[in-house]
Structure formats: C-alpha cells, structure tokens
Scaffold this active site. Sequence first.
Site, PDB file in Angstrom:
ATOM      1  N   ILE A  34       0.833  -1.201   0.000  1.00  0.00           N
ATOM      2  CA  ILE A  34       0.000   0.000   0.000  1.00  0.00           C
ATOM      3  C   ILE A  34       0.867   1.251   0.000  1.00  0.00           C
ATOM      4  O   ILE A  34       1.817   1.371   0.796  1.00  0.00           O
ATOM      5  CB  ILE A  34      -0.938   0.031   1.229  1.00  0.00           C
ATOM      6  CG1 ILE A  34      -1.793  -1.231   1.287  1.00  0.00           C
ATOM      7  CG2 ILE A  34      -1.838   1.242   1.194  1.00  0.00           C
ATOM      8  CD1 ILE A  34      -2.758  -1.259   2.456  1.00  0.00           C
ATOM      9  N   ASP A  35       0.552   2.168  -0.863  1.00  0.00           N
ATOM     10  CA  ASP A  35       1.150   3.500  -0.824  1.00  0.00           C
ATOM     11  C   ASP A  35       0.530   4.269   0.346  1.00  0.00           C
ATOM     12  O   ASP A  35      -0.600   3.986   0.757  1.00  0.00           O
ATOM     13  CB  ASP A  35       0.869   4.211  -2.148  1.00  0.00           C
ATOM     14  CG  ASP A  35       1.310   5.661  -2.119  1.00  0.00           C
ATOM     15  OD1 ASP A  35       2.469   5.917  -1.786  1.00  0.00           O
ATOM     16  OD2 ASP A  35       0.465   6.530  -2.415  1.00  0.00           O
ATOM     17  N   LYS A  36       1.253   5.230   0.889  1.00  0.00           N
ATOM     18  CA  LYS A  36       0.734   5.977   2.045  1.00  0.00           C
ATOM     19  C   LYS A  36      -0.151   7.145   1.617  1.00  0.00           C
ATOM     20  O   LYS A  36      -1.353   7.170   1.885  1.00  0.00           O
ATOM     21  CB  LYS A  36       1.886   6.493   2.918  1.00  0.00           C
ATOM     22  CG  LYS A  36       1.400   7.285   4.151  1.00  0.00           C
ATOM     23  CD  LYS A  36       2.546   7.718   5.023  1.00  0.00           C
ATOM     24  CE  LYS A  36       3.275   8.905   4.443  1.00  0.00           C
ATOM     25  NZ  LYS A  36       2.489  10.156   4.547  1.00  0.00           N
ATOM     26  N   THR A  37       0.439   8.084   0.912  1.00  0.00           N
ATOM     27  CA  THR A  37      -0.266   9.324   0.605  1.00  0.00           C
ATOM     28  C   THR A  37      -1.391   9.089  -0.394  1.00  0.00           C
ATOM     29  O   THR A  37      -1.174   8.561  -1.484  1.00  0.00           O
ATOM     30  CB  THR A  37       0.712  10.370   0.038  1.00  0.00           C
ATOM     31  OG1 THR A  37       1.773  10.554   0.974  1.00  0.00           O
ATOM     32  CG2 THR A  37       0.003  11.687  -0.197  1.00  0.00           C
ATOM     33  N   LYS A  74       9.610   1.203  -5.973  1.00  0.00           N
ATOM     34  CA  LYS A  74       8.338   0.547  -5.673  1.00  0.00           C
ATOM     35  C   LYS A  74       8.114  -0.623  -6.635  1.00  0.00           C
ATOM     36  O   LYS A  74       7.703  -1.716  -6.224  1.00  0.00           O
ATOM     37  CB  LYS A  74       7.179   1.543  -5.777  1.00  0.00           C
ATOM     38  CG  LYS A  74       7.142   2.582  -4.670  1.00  0.00           C
ATOM     39  CD  LYS A  74       5.893   3.446  -4.783  1.00  0.00           C
ATOM     40  CE  LYS A  74       5.828   4.459  -3.653  1.00  0.00           C
ATOM     41  NZ  LYS A  74       4.604   5.286  -3.710  1.00  0.00           N
TER      42      LYS A  74
END
Length: 734
Positions: free
Chosen positions: A424-427, A603
């Site tokens: 999962i990406d954060k922003t 990523k």
Amino acid sequence: MCPGVESDKPGDCPKCGMALERNPAAGLAAGKTIYTCPMHPEVEQDHPGDCPICGMALEPKQVAAGPEDNAELRDMTRRFWIGGALALPVFLVAMAEMILGHDLPAILIGRPAQWIQLLLSAPVVLWAGWPLLVRGVKSIRSGHLNMFTLIALGVSAAFGYSLVAVLAPGIFPDAMRTHAGVVGVYFEAAAVITVLVLLGQVLELRARSRTGAALQALLGLAPKTARIVREDGNEEDIPLDHVQAGDRLRVRPGEKIPVDGVVESGASQVDESMLTGEPMPVEKSAGAPVTGATVNGTGSLIMRAERVGQETLLAQIVQLVAEAQRSRAPIQALADKVAGWFVPTVIAIALVTSLAWYFFGPEPRLALALSNAVAVLIIACPCALGLATPMSIMVGVGRGAQAGVLIKNAEALEKLEKVDTLVIDKTGTLTEGKPQLVSVEPAGDFSANELVGLAASLEQASEHPLAAAIVRGARARGLALTAPDDFQSTTGGGVSGRVQGRNVMVGQRGFLTAAGVAVPEDAAVLLQTGGQTAVLTAIDGRFAGVIGIADPIKPTTAAALKELRQLGLRIVMLTGDHERTAQAVANSLAIDEVVAGVKPADKHDRVAALRHGGRVVGMAGDGINDAPALAAADVGIAMGTGTDIAMQSSGITLVKGDLAALVRAVHLSRAVMRNIRQNLFFAFAYNSLGVPVAAGVLFPVFGWLLSPMIASAAMSLSSVSVISNALRLRRVRL
C-alpha cells in the site's frame, strides 16, 4: 461470452451460438449496435446470428436505460408455448397406448395413433425446434461441436427413425413390431425433448437478462434533463445530451446531479451511494467536485459542467463493467479445454452405446439402441459447463459495481482471491492525500505567527502540495500574506525569496545548511517521530523554526486494514516519505512492514521482488508514481480519487478511494471464485453421472433405463441450476 464478434442487429454468435448482448457503454452513445456471444466475448459482428463456437444466439452488447426489448426471448417463448401445446397430445397419445393398450378408441391405437403423433410432432420439431436444429447444423459445418450438436443429433435421430417407421414400416423386421402390428415410434420423445430444451432456453434467457440488472440500475439513475442557467440569469430544463462542458447548471434539493462537474456556489449534502456503496451523504460546497447521477440533498447548488456524455464517471463505470463482464477468467480455460474434447467423446459414447445395445441387448434391440443413444446425446449437452464461469463473472462484476468496486477484467477478480501480500502507498491511499499544517515550533525570538506568515507568503508562489498546506494553514489563522520578490525554487530542496524586505528560506535541512544556515541536529526529530513532515525555515540567515505538516489518515483506514489482516493478508507500506514519519503512521495502523524513502522505480522493484519470492501481491495506490508498481503486481488496485494513469495500470478501481471498498473487493473475489467452483463441480458431476446412466450401465443390475425425455429435462435443469447459483451473487454480503 464472445468478445471480437460484433453486430448492429440481434442474432446469434457465429462461433458458439449464444445470443449477442448489448454493450452498456456503447448504449450511452449513438452508433451501430454490435452483437456478441455471452459465452464467447471474442465473437462480435454487426448483425444478428448464432455463435460459431457454442451455437447460442448473439445478443446486442449495448444496454439501454429502461426495459430491454429481448426479441430472442419473445421468439423462444412463443415457440415453447406453441410447441408445448402440440407436444402434450403427442405425449398423451403415446402414453395412453402404452398404458391402456386395446381399451382405447381405434383411432388412438396402431397406425392411426402414429399418424396423429407424426402430424402433431412435425411442427414441434421442424418449426418450434428449428433454431435448435439450425445451430446444430452450423456447429457441424464449422467444426465447433457444441451442445446444439448433441441436441440436433438426438432429436433428428428420434424423429427421423419414427418418420421412416410410419412411412415405410415394411423395411423393419417383425421382431420390432408391437402387439398392434406396428413398429414402435419415438415422436413423443422428439417433441417433448424439443419443448424441454426450449424451456431451458427461455429460463436461461430470462436469467441472463437479469445479470445486467446492475448496469440497468446505474443507467436508470442518470437524469433525463438538466436545468441550465443562462448568461442572462434565466433558467430552463434541457435534455441531458444537450449539456456541454462549461455550462452552469442548477441542482435543486432532491434532484439528481446531471453530469460531472464542480460546485460554484451553494452548499448541500450529496448521496453518492450509487457509486461508492456508502450510505452516508457527503458535504458539498463551493469548489467541491460532484458526480453525475448522485442525489442532491436539501440544499441548492450551482455547478459548472466539466465532463459530459461518454466522459462522465457513470459512463466510464458502465464501460468498465461491460468489458469486465465479457472478459474471461483463467479458470475458464479449464472448462474450454474440457469442452474441446467433450462433445466428440459424447458422440463416440453414443455410437458405442447404440452398437452395444443392438448386438448384445434384449429385444427390441434396434429401438433400445436408438433410445439409449439419444438419451446419451441429450443428457451430455455441455451447456452447464459453458455457463459455469461467465455467468458468475457477469453477476459478480455487476455486484461489485453496486458496491463501489470496478473490476477491469475477470483475471484481476480471480487473482485477488489468491493475494496474500498487500502493498500500500501511504499518501492518498492510507491518508487523505491533502496535507494540513498541524504544528509550529519557532526558534529563538521568532513567534509562531511571524514564522508561518513569512513562510506562507513565500510559498504562495510554489506549486508543491506542502506549500499549499502552509498557505491554507496561514489563512486559517487569519494571517495577512504579501507577494514575495526574487522567488526561486530548488527541485528537491526548497524555495527562497524576499518577503516584506526579509530574506526567507523554506525547505529541507540540506537546502538551509548549504546556504550557511546553522540548523540544530534535533530540529525536526520530534515532529517526524509523531508522523509529521518537517519543513524547516530560515529568516535573514538565521534558523527560525520548524513547521509540521501532516496528511490525516482516512477515517476508515484502520478498520479496513484490521479486517484485511483478519482475511489473511500481510500489509506492506511503501512510501517516499521520511522513515520516521512513515513509521509513525505504520505504528498507528499496526502495519506489518514499512519501506520508506522509496522512488517510483524502487516501488516497482520491491513489488517484483515480493512476487519472485513466491508471494501473490496486490498493490494499492493512487498516483502517477504508483503506476509502475500497480502494473508489476499480480493485482493492481487504484484509488478512484487518484490519477487516470494509476487507474489504467490497475485491474481494480475503488471508486471512492477508500480501503473499506478493498475489503468488499476481497470478499467479492472469494465469493465469485467459490461460486464458479461450485458451478464447475455441478457441471462435471452431472455429466460424469448422467452419461453412464443414460448409456444403460444400471440396466443389468436394476433394470433401469433413462428415457430421452427424462434426459432432456435433466439437461435443462442442470443449466438452470448453474444460472440460479450464479444469481445468488447478487445478494452476497460484502
């Protein structure tokens, strides 16, 4: 399902014979109608016909708002009722003579009874069952043997044998004659089989038409008109297709928002459940985006149209759902492989059955050989096998659209069930993606308002998201901002300039120290440990303090991640943010693993490494920088609030950009795949048990034989059972 075959008129797929279906997205725009096969989506043509693979009638791809005119269903229904009315007396005459014998009027015994059966059954087989026979002949000509091959062979054999027995009884030996001195006939079997197959077609067509209910519901939600606000202030209602980008529209309380756009004035709450599945209305005021077909609450809004027609989110959703419904899951390859050799095998079994009964069976050997061979051909029709996967996919994709989960293709739906690692990406994924100023730590004799006011004045000229957060924070504090002079921006470092005659620098530690500013070693540690991004500031060459920026975590994120872990998924967060900031967010959400400070290429490499390590990886992100990782994952999951390129790189899109929808997507994937396996089991088990029974393997032990009529009823019920099981997905809890 038949993509590749298109037609502008109703008809059958030339490959598999299933009815062509409408393309929902194409139905939103004017253009020719394309016809395709529900079982073989690669089959497309611009006119009606039969699928060359499975023989079923092609259906129009377009789905129009409102009730659909299903010509094939009407035709099959008419043939069924008329055929049934004629087949019933044929059945009664045949059964009456068999049961009551000589206690009947002379006209119902012997050759008179056979002529009555011939005259009544002929229109049943040759008119009511004509589409079935045509599809069978086409399958033989094209070499694509299918269920209609078996039906046509079985019905033709029963009817043809009986016809010869009536017209030329002298060619048959005396051993084949009944007590009435006539050769036994199977007109009732041919007629009843035809009617039962027609019944199965009617039930199947009705059920298949229900699989588009989700799309019909979405299309039906779109308003028919919009209220335009003219330049002179006058307002009038115009047809929805007359709305153009840039038009100003009024949305009154309780009305549906006509197209996608942005609110210019007014405030209200909008029910977006038709897109997101979430029941809570969303606050909308000036500057807020609004989506066509959502429902306005109690306030009045003036909006500016931005996307109309095919560009609206509703149109894109229908396009995605339509394409996904016709895509093929990898598990379908198993059914296709079996179907490839199944029909020839069944024909061979029927031939062996007839020879075995003729040479080794009791009298009347020829009649029993024919009857059992026909029963094998009929009961083995692989319709249920062909419908097992596409029906579940069609219903499941539609159910997902109702729950705010858009599935681009069936492969993504199948793979999501197997995902064991979620990256999962954060922003914008875990967080709102809208940084906010949350803390200020001035240094020396500088005040907090002085620090924020000067920094925000300088940042007005920057386009960085953190700069916008500082400016919004300063205005929220009521600080007056002035335009900067000599503004300069250093990529990856910060910005500098003059504000009110003072030299101001805002950026990272290295940017300030390179200009000779002495920055304390622990200046940003406390903020970063608390999950904030630290922005350092210098005024007139002196360190002035730190501004803390934080991206709030979405309200539903914590609960969604907890449920995903309960479903057995390992959570990995990849972010370009500072390690201490990322770790603070991860700790608050109990995330299993954190990798911070990664670039877009990193990523991609991280996702690829997980896959090479044997993990089945799902990647959730929303930005352009996430696109390579989304494409590298087994299943890419895009936030609907993110960029277009992220959505194009993914197999699944969460309309609201909410991880709660990802939980629903996982539940849906598991429910659909479980449903498909159930369907395939039913289909395989049915044929594995039915064919030997029809061939007569139980006769030596129990004396049981399977009538062709019973075989036909069982064949139709097997298809209906598969369809009914798939339709249960419409009510699955997500």
